[in-house]
Write an enzyme that holds these catalytic residues in place. Structure first.
Site, mmCIF file in Angstrom:
data_model
loop_
_atom_site.group_PDB
_atom_site.id
_atom_site.type_symbol
_atom_site.label_atom_id
_atom_site.label_comp_id
_atom_site.label_asym_id
_atom_site.label_seq_id
_atom_site.Cartn_x
_atom_site.Cartn_y
_atom_site.Cartn_z
ATOM 1 N N ARG A 89 0.859 -1.185 0.000
ATOM 2 C CA ARG A 89 0.000 0.000 0.000
ATOM 3 C C ARG A 89 0.900 1.241 0.000
ATOM 4 N NH1 ARG A 89 -4.140 -0.049 4.779
ATOM 5 N NH2 ARG A 89 -5.320 -1.539 3.510
ATOM 6 N N ARG A 158 -2.320 6.310 9.535
ATOM 7 C CA ARG A 158 -2.465 5.764 8.189
ATOM 8 C C ARG A 158 -2.510 6.902 7.179
ATOM 9 N NH1 ARG A 158 -4.317 0.653 8.067
ATOM 10 N NH2 ARG A 158 -3.602 -0.514 9.865
ATOM 11 N N LYS A 221 -4.329 1.314 14.696
ATOM 12 C CA LYS A 221 -4.270 2.284 13.596
ATOM 13 C C LYS A 221 -4.921 3.607 13.995
ATOM 14 C CE LYS A 221 -6.782 -0.644 11.009
ATOM 15 N NZ LYS A 221 -7.665 -1.255 9.999
ATOM 16 N N LYS A 223 -6.426 7.230 12.073
ATOM 17 C CA LYS A 223 -6.723 7.778 10.750
ATOM 18 C C LYS A 223 -7.078 9.252 10.804
ATOM 19 C CE LYS A 223 -8.060 3.346 8.835
ATOM 20 N NZ LYS A 223 -9.133 2.480 8.290
ATOM 21 N N CYS A 441 -15.206 -3.377 -0.913
ATOM 22 C CA CYS A 441 -13.828 -3.571 -0.469
ATOM 23 C C CYS A 441 -13.205 -4.696 -1.287
ATOM 24 C CB CYS A 441 -13.797 -3.917 1.009
ATOM 25 S SG CYS A 441 -14.372 -5.592 1.308
ATOM 26 N N CYS A 447 -7.717 -10.728 0.557
ATOM 27 C CA CYS A 447 -7.830 -10.286 1.945
ATOM 28 C C CYS A 447 -7.956 -11.486 2.879
ATOM 29 C CB CYS A 447 -9.045 -9.383 2.118
ATOM 30 S SG CYS A 447 -9.254 -8.897 3.833
ATOM 31 N N CYS A 486 -16.432 -8.475 5.146
ATOM 32 C CA CYS A 486 -16.465 -8.869 6.560
ATOM 33 C C CYS A 486 -16.901 -7.640 7.348
ATOM 34 C CB CYS A 486 -15.091 -9.383 7.013
ATOM 35 S SG CYS A 486 -13.939 -8.090 7.470
ATOM 36 N N CYS A 490 -14.244 -1.919 5.463
ATOM 37 C CA CYS A 490 -13.258 -1.135 4.720
ATOM 38 C C CYS A 490 -13.893 -0.235 3.663
ATOM 39 C CB CYS A 490 -12.235 -2.054 4.081
ATOM 40 S SG CYS A 490 -11.257 -2.909 5.315
#
Ligand code: SRM
Ligand SMILES: Cc1cc2nc3c(=O)[nH]c(=O)nc-3n(C[C@H](O)[C@H](O)[C@H](O)COP(=O)(O)OP(=O)(O)OC[C@H]3O[C@@H](n4cnc5c(N)ncnc54)[C@H](O)[C@@H]3O)c2cc1C
Ligand SMILES: Cc1cc2nc3c(=O)[nH]c(=O)nc-3n(C[C@H](O)[C@H](O)[C@H](O)COP(=O)(O)O)c2cc1C
Ligand code: SF4
Lengths: 576, 613
Positions: A89, A158, A221, A223, A441, A447, A486, A490
């Site tokens: 990424r 991120r 994380k 953001k 996503c 994934c 899931c 995302c």
């Protein structure tokens, strides 16, 4: 460390010994500032994986170890290890990249990434399918065009998001600059990255390598995003820390600050839930960096480091109380927030097609279904490469996984038009209002957390829904629909008007009633439903909406008004 | 003969006559360090030691034994299958509680458990969740596959209970647990307690299941209720039957899978055969001879092309049968031989062929043989009216093919494993398949039978357990090393081992990759190098990896290592031989002649052994 309110519960935070915290804390602390054994793991020829602690530490370097899940079971029987590969990424604050950078991304994807690139919901590019022995070459290739992958994943800040607003470029430039500086400021500083990927020598120094992060980095994380009203394209309320630009007489004067947004949850774990960020006040423009430091340090010091499912800032806030958190932030900031200023949002979607900006340049937003850049029915990859070879402006990746060819001068316009025509790119935008506002996503097969299909499935589901919309005359109606493989969310599903999150192959939870500009969470309408149940529920909703909606009323609002779901007022009541 | 002894009725501080004072001191030291639960376990252990490993049951048990401690201690095994940790946590709690009751057991992940061991287990408690769409948890997949597969042993001595975790919003609620329960019952195991299916709020039902199961176990652990132990069983010695080339044994295919991954340019298979207990004996390094049959389609083609009838009776050396059967089982019908050309020249009178039977035509004949099968010549040189006998006269008997044995009896009793590279190619526009490898690939599904025998290979043998071994193999050449390492692990051999493996592509052709990784992890394999020749522009082969590490290779040689080379005889074996000489030259500082001599000496002293084909 400041502890103005002694009563606060500190049993799970940084003040505790490592043994009392989650194993990941020990791992970070003993990683020699994110070096671990990654370098030797890359050389191990017996496995396509990076052994030991490698995968967890690699995330901090923007690299995810994955395996081809389509082959997992087959290979297990074959006594072969999973088909390991890596997702990379890129760190691309605000989603802006130059044509030269695009050409490099394209070249690297063709060489090492199975000829595909993926535009993400946080405005960057991901490579998939990269083999271990191509990792260094890929990351060094990015370095050639001044791109890196630092902190694209891991317990740190991120990718920093920023509105794309093609038609208000003068302010965009300024806000984009803040986003970029915020990213530089808040990403980790260890030289581990340069040593591992570029082969730089380790330099001895008595200075601490991570003045802000220390040895333990963030609990989870974190953001950050910058938004420029009236568009809420970045979904500011999904950020841990959001800055809403406030303008006066065409000048940027400051930001309203919001904290504690997030989507991730786990089914059958009611203590996890999506949460919209809470507004906490206004600061003048020069206070951005101090605010970032203060907010992040509060989460760094008080976030839950024992239970990773409960470690995001949103839980710290709900556990300690918003007032207490704001007080702590203000104490660290050395000033109070001013009352929030007025602003308003109209939409979180992208407007596709050409617009003429106030800067006199033209901007073309192309709809890229699910952000998947590939030579498919339309040769998107080739088309974008052809554009990048002549374009003199920039590319902007949008939070809705689309791409803007930005800053086309009047002189360049005919040439760009010709390429767009030659590659059939405008046809990409000729889609229903539902599809243009859809996101999925990545999910299977890359994934590791996916429970159901998403990117590979949503397009065909939309085709079926489009038939139903056509029956009710709603083909052009903008409807936000988002699918995640899931419950992690995302694609930011829990703020969509219609959302589907995967439970198992072919089974989804269906959510209804999110706000069309990201201002309201939706609520579960069907649990663990298969396609027939989903289609029939939505057909029923479309039918009623078509006849009963008020003028200008969006379908998410209608679903709430018509009683399909009760509105969610606060994240912690999402599962009620 | 074992003695009848009096057992202590209470802890004593006085040394009984039966123990030496040294033994007594050791025992006292141990006894004082044990917790109550440990003491109970040790008492069971010592009892079992007396009863089993001495191979006899106490012949005159004193009354004290029967009433106080004679209960043969049943072992308790706790297994869990879990993806998100719920079942794992419950299993650990269960283990703790069982331990507190004096039933020591630890919770074992099904992923880590060799399912074969169930055969020797007594009481097994299983906790598993369901994932996917009614599937077992990923880590338990292999466990389920084994248990539900044809190789699962009878488990009539086993007692078990299942706790199933699931989520009733899924269609297949607790399916994995239900499957386990059904299967164990079908295998003859006795249910200790009814299965309980838990929904997402599993705490209460799980703990009531735990209570109930432990209560049952605790009560049955009391001496009176225990059924006769298993230690009285007498192993039946296998009847001494000779198995050899002439008298093959019928083995049953119990596994047959492709080892090479999707997209591979090769098809290499792992074939597992089982045979009646004790039916075959072999030592790692040996090969297995397989008696195969020709592809019935090729048989039909040949018969049809010659306008013969498959039913024609033919008389062979040992029996009378039909032509079709003879062509299937007794004759090589693909490979062309000089004999075939001779006979076919006679039969057809073809001048083209006659030319080849002369001395000048030898080279051309060899080329023809290499590039044609019998059917190709039969189609080109017609022989109208040929009789079945004449045809058979042209053919040579079907030879048996050998395959290096890839398993060790010490690790996998009553089975023999092979690693088979399937020969497939196109010739004159027709797809061809190797006789034996094709038979194994296409006509040996699980359940099929195959006559086999052992071909001993005394020149490819493991050295003493302490001696280091350097194993070099490309492709199916790794097969015997799998047997070597299984054997060394089973024996607990201390010697170091180094495997150098080569194939085409890392992704698809790393045969037995996961097994080598596990062996490395367990320290059975000390070191491994790989060479994949088609992954990068510069072709890397095993000999290159050896030369790259010349120093280490030479050190191993100097430490007395035995070197093995297995696989391709035409290129790899000579290249490796040359590499060894180079290594001795460079790292050993010898001149070329001395290096050649060094390698020669290795060979002479049986420290350099080859099995190449
Ligand atoms: C690519 C992307 C989805 C897309 O289709 O574009 C993505 C993909 C993944 N996300 Fe995400 N997330 C992406 C945006 C998001 C967002 C949206 C956002 O940030 O605006 C969210 C919801 C917001 C939030 O953070 O709450 C999000 C919440 C998660 C979570 C849940 C976090 C939580 O607090 O519970 C996980 C799982 C985790 O971290 O444990 C996750 C984990 C993952 C991983 C890395 C899976 C993993 O950990 O092994 C996925 C990689 C899949 C693949 O093969 O590429 N991703 N992820 C997005 C990349 C963004 C970027 O460029 O950085
Ligand atoms: C001691 C020993 C151990 C062995 N161990 C193993 C082992 O572990 N694993 C293993 O796979 N094999 C092993 N072999 C080889 C094995 O015995 C067989 O020879 C092999 O499987 C081929 O037999 P087949 O009957 O399938 O092919 P056959 O029917 O015998 O056909 C093979 C022949 O086909 C012809 N042929 C092949 N490719 C082409 C082509 N492209 N064009 C034209 N003609 C072609 C060649 O003439 C070749 O000789 C071993 C051999 C020995 C002697
Ligand atoms: C992707 C997924 C699929 C599942 N599928 C099923 C199912 O088909 N049937 C069922 O009974 N439970 C199903 N479950 C529920 C789990 O079995 C349940 O959550 C259990 O408590 C997990 O236990 P574990 O943590 O030991 O794996 C599923 C759960 C997940 C996450
Ligand atoms: S939502 Fe779940 S399935 Fe989709 S990319 Fe994120 S983690 Fe993977």
């Amino acid at each position: 460390m400041l502890t103005p309110h002694a009563a606060v519960d500190r049993r799970h935070d940084l003040s505790q010994p490592l043994e009392a915290l989650s194993p990941d804390e020990t791992l970070k602390a003993s990683s020699r500032q994110l070096r671990g054994t990654i370098a030797t793991g890359l050389l191990d020829r017996i496995t396509g994986a990076v052994p030991g602690t490698g995968p967890k530490l690699l995330k901090f370097h923007g690299v995810y170890q994955q395996d081809d899940r389509d082959l997992r079971d087959e290979r297990r029987r074959q006594k072969l290890e999973p088909a390991y590969m890596f997702m990379i990424r890129v760190r691309l604050p605000g989603g802006v990249c130059t044509p030269a950078q695009w050409l490099k991304l394209d070249e690297l994807a063709r060489a090492h990434g199975r000829e595909t690139l993926r535009i993400t919901t946080r405005q960057t590019i991901q490579f998939h399918w990269v083999l271990k022995h191509h990792l260094r070459a890929t990351i060094q290739g990015l370095h050639d065009v001044l791109l890196d992958t630092i902190a694209a994943c891991g317990d740190d800040t991120r990718g920093v998001m920023c509105s794309v607003n093609p038609d208000v470029s003068p302010l965009h430039a300024e806000i984009y600059d803040w986003a970029k500086r915020a990213s530089e400021h808040a990403t980790w500083k260890s030289r581990a990255y340069h040593e591992i990927w570029y082969g730089d020598e380790r330099v001895a120094s008595s200075e601490p390598e991570e003045p802000f992060y220390g040895r333990s980095y963030m609990p989870r994380k974190f953001k950050i995003g910058f938004v420029l009203p009236p568009s809420n394209d970045i979904d500011i309320y999904a950020q841990d820390l959001g800055f809403i630009a406030i303008e006066e007489d065409g000048r940027l004067v400051g930001f309203n600050v919001v904290i504690g947004g997030g989507m991730g949850r786990t089914d059958s774990a009611p203590h996890t839930y999506p949460r919209l960020a809470s507004p906490i006040g206004y600061v003048p423009v020069d206070r951005v960096m101090p605010v970032i430091d203060a907010v992040m340090s509060v989460q760094r010091d008080f976030g839950d480091r024992a239970d990773r499912a409960h470690a995001r800032f949103k839980y710290t806030i709900d556990d300690k109380g918003l007032d207490w958190i704001v007080g702590e932030i203000e104490a660290r900031l050395g000033q109070s927030f001013a009352p929030a200023r007025l602003f308003h949002f109209t939409s979180n979607a992208d407007a596709v097609g050409w617009v003429h900006g106030r800067d006199g340049h033209d901007h073309l937003t192309l709809f890229i279904e699910n952000g998947r850049v590939v030579n498919g029915e339309t040769a998107i990859m080739d088309g974008l490469r052809a554009l990048a070879r002549v374009h003199t402006g920039t590319f902007r990746l949008t939070p809705n996984q689309n791409l803007i060819v930005s800053g086309v001068t009047p002189e360049a316009r005919p040439m760009i038009d010709a390429i767009v025509r030659e590659h059939g790119l405008l046809a990409l935008n000729d889609r229903s209002g539902l599809r243009l506002n859809a996101m999925a996503c990545v999910a299977l097969p890359t994934c590791g957390l996916a429970m159901a299909e998403s990117e590979r499935y949503l397009p065909s589901l939309l085709t079926k829904l489009e038939a139903s919309l056509a029956r009710h005359g709603l083909e052009r109606q903008p409807i936000t629909i988002r699918m995640s493989g899931c419950p992690n969310g995302c694609s930011r599903p829990y703020i969509a008007e219609i959302a589907l999150t995967g439970r198992a192959l072919g089974k989804y939870n269906l959510y209804l009633g999110g706000g069309a500009h990201g201002e309201r969470l939706n609520r579960m309408y069907l649990e663990n439903a298969g396609e027939p149940a989903i289609l029939s529920a939505l057909d029923g909703l479309f039918a009623r909406y078509a006849v009963e909606h008020l003028p200008g009323e969006r379908i998410g609002d209608f679903a709430v008004r018509a009683g399909y779901v009760t509105p969610v007022t606060e994240g912690r009541h999402f599962n009620d | 003969m074992t003695q009848a002894v009096d057992l202590p009725s209470a802890p004593t501080t006085i040394r009984p006559d039966i123990l030496t004072s040294r033994q007594w001191n050791d025992l006292q030291a141990l006894a004082t360090s044990l917790s109550a639960a440990q003491a109970l376990w040790v008492s069971g252990y010592l009892f079992a030691l007396g009863g089993v490993s001495r191979g006899a049951v106490l012949d005159e048990p004193s009354p004290g034994i029967a009433s106080a401690t004679a209960a043969p201690v049943r072992t308790l095994t706790i297994l869990y299958g879990s993806e998100t940790g719920n079942s794992a946590a419950l299993a650990r709690t269960l283990a703790d509680r069982a331990g507190a009751l004096g039933l020591p057991a630890s919770a074992i992940d099904m992923a880590e458990y060799m399912p074969r061991r169930l055969k020797d287990a007594d009481d097994v408690l299983l906790i598993t969740s369901t994932h996917g769409d009614g599937d077992p948890p990923q880590p338990a997949a292999s466990f389920f596959e084994f248990l539900e597969g044809p190789k699962a042993p009878r488990l009539s001595d086993l007692r078990y209970a299942v706790l199933a975790l699931g989520d009733s919003s899924y269609e297949h609620f607790c399916e994995a647990g239900k499957r386990l329960d059904r299967r164990l019952e079908a295998l003859g195991a006795a249910r200790l307690h009814e299965r309980i299916d838990c929904d997402v709020d599993f705490d209460a039902p799980a703990s009531s299941w735990t209570d109930a199961v432990l209560a049952t176990l605790a009560s049955s652990a009391s001496p009176t209720s225990v059924a006769a132990g298993r230690d009285g069983r007498v192993a039946v010695a296998p009847a001494a039957v000779v198995v050899d080339r002439q008298h093959p044994l019928t083995a049953t295919v119990v596994g047959n899978l492709v080892l090479t991954g999707r997209g591979s340019t090769k098809e290499t298979r792992h074939v597992e055969l089982s045979f009646p207990e004790g039916g075959l004996t072999f030592t790692p390094g040996d090969a297995l001879g397989v008696v195969v049959r020709n592809d019935p389609q090729v048989v039909d083609q040949l018969i049809e092309c010659l306008a013969l009838s498959g039913d024609t009776p033919v008389t062979l050396a040992k029996r009378t049968t039909t032509l079709a059967d003879a062509l299937t089982s007794d004759y090589e019908i693909a490979t062309v031989t000089p004999r075939f050309i001779d006979v076919w020249t006679e039969v057809t009178g073809a001048d083209d062929l006659r030319r080849l039977t002369t001395t000048e035509g030898a080279a051309e004949r060899a080329a023809l043989i290499r590039t044609h099968h019998v059917i190709d010549l039969v189609e080109r040189y017609r022989a109208p009216g040929i009789s079945a006998e004449t045809l058979l006269k042209a053919l040579r008997p079907l030879t048996r093919r050998l395959y290096s044995i890839a398993s060790s009896l010490s690790a996998v009793p009553d089975e023999v494993h092979l690693t088979v590279s399937v020969v497939r190619y196109t010739l004159h526009g027709r797809e061809r398949t190797g006789v034996a490898s094709g038979h194994l690939a296409d006509r040996c599904a699980t359940g099929e039978t195959l006559p086999v025998y052992v071909q001993a290979n005394p020149h490819f043998r493991l050295p003493h357990d302490d001696v280091p071994i350097l194993m070099i193999g490309a492709g199916t050449g790794v097969a015997p090393y799998r047997a070597f390492l299984q054997e060394r692990e089973a024996r607990g051999a201390a010697g170091r081992s180094w495997l150098v493996f080569g194939e085409r592509h890392f992704r698809t052709d790393f045969l037995y990759q996961v097994e080598w990784q596990d062996l490395l992890k367990r320290g059975v394999l000390t070191r491994m190098d790989v060479a994949f020749s088609r992954d990068a522009a510069d072709k890397v082969y095993v000999q290159h990896r050896l030369v790259e590490q010349a120093r280490a290779v030479f050190d191993w040689l100097e430490d007395g290592a035995h070197v093995y080379v297995c696989g391709d005889a035409t290129r790899m074996a000579p290249d490796v031989d040359e590499a060894l000489v180079t290594i001795v030259e460079c790292a050993g500082g010898r001149d070329r002649d001395a290096a050649v001599e060094y390698v020669h000496t290795l060979q002479q002293s049986h420290r350099y052994q080859r099995d190449v084909y």
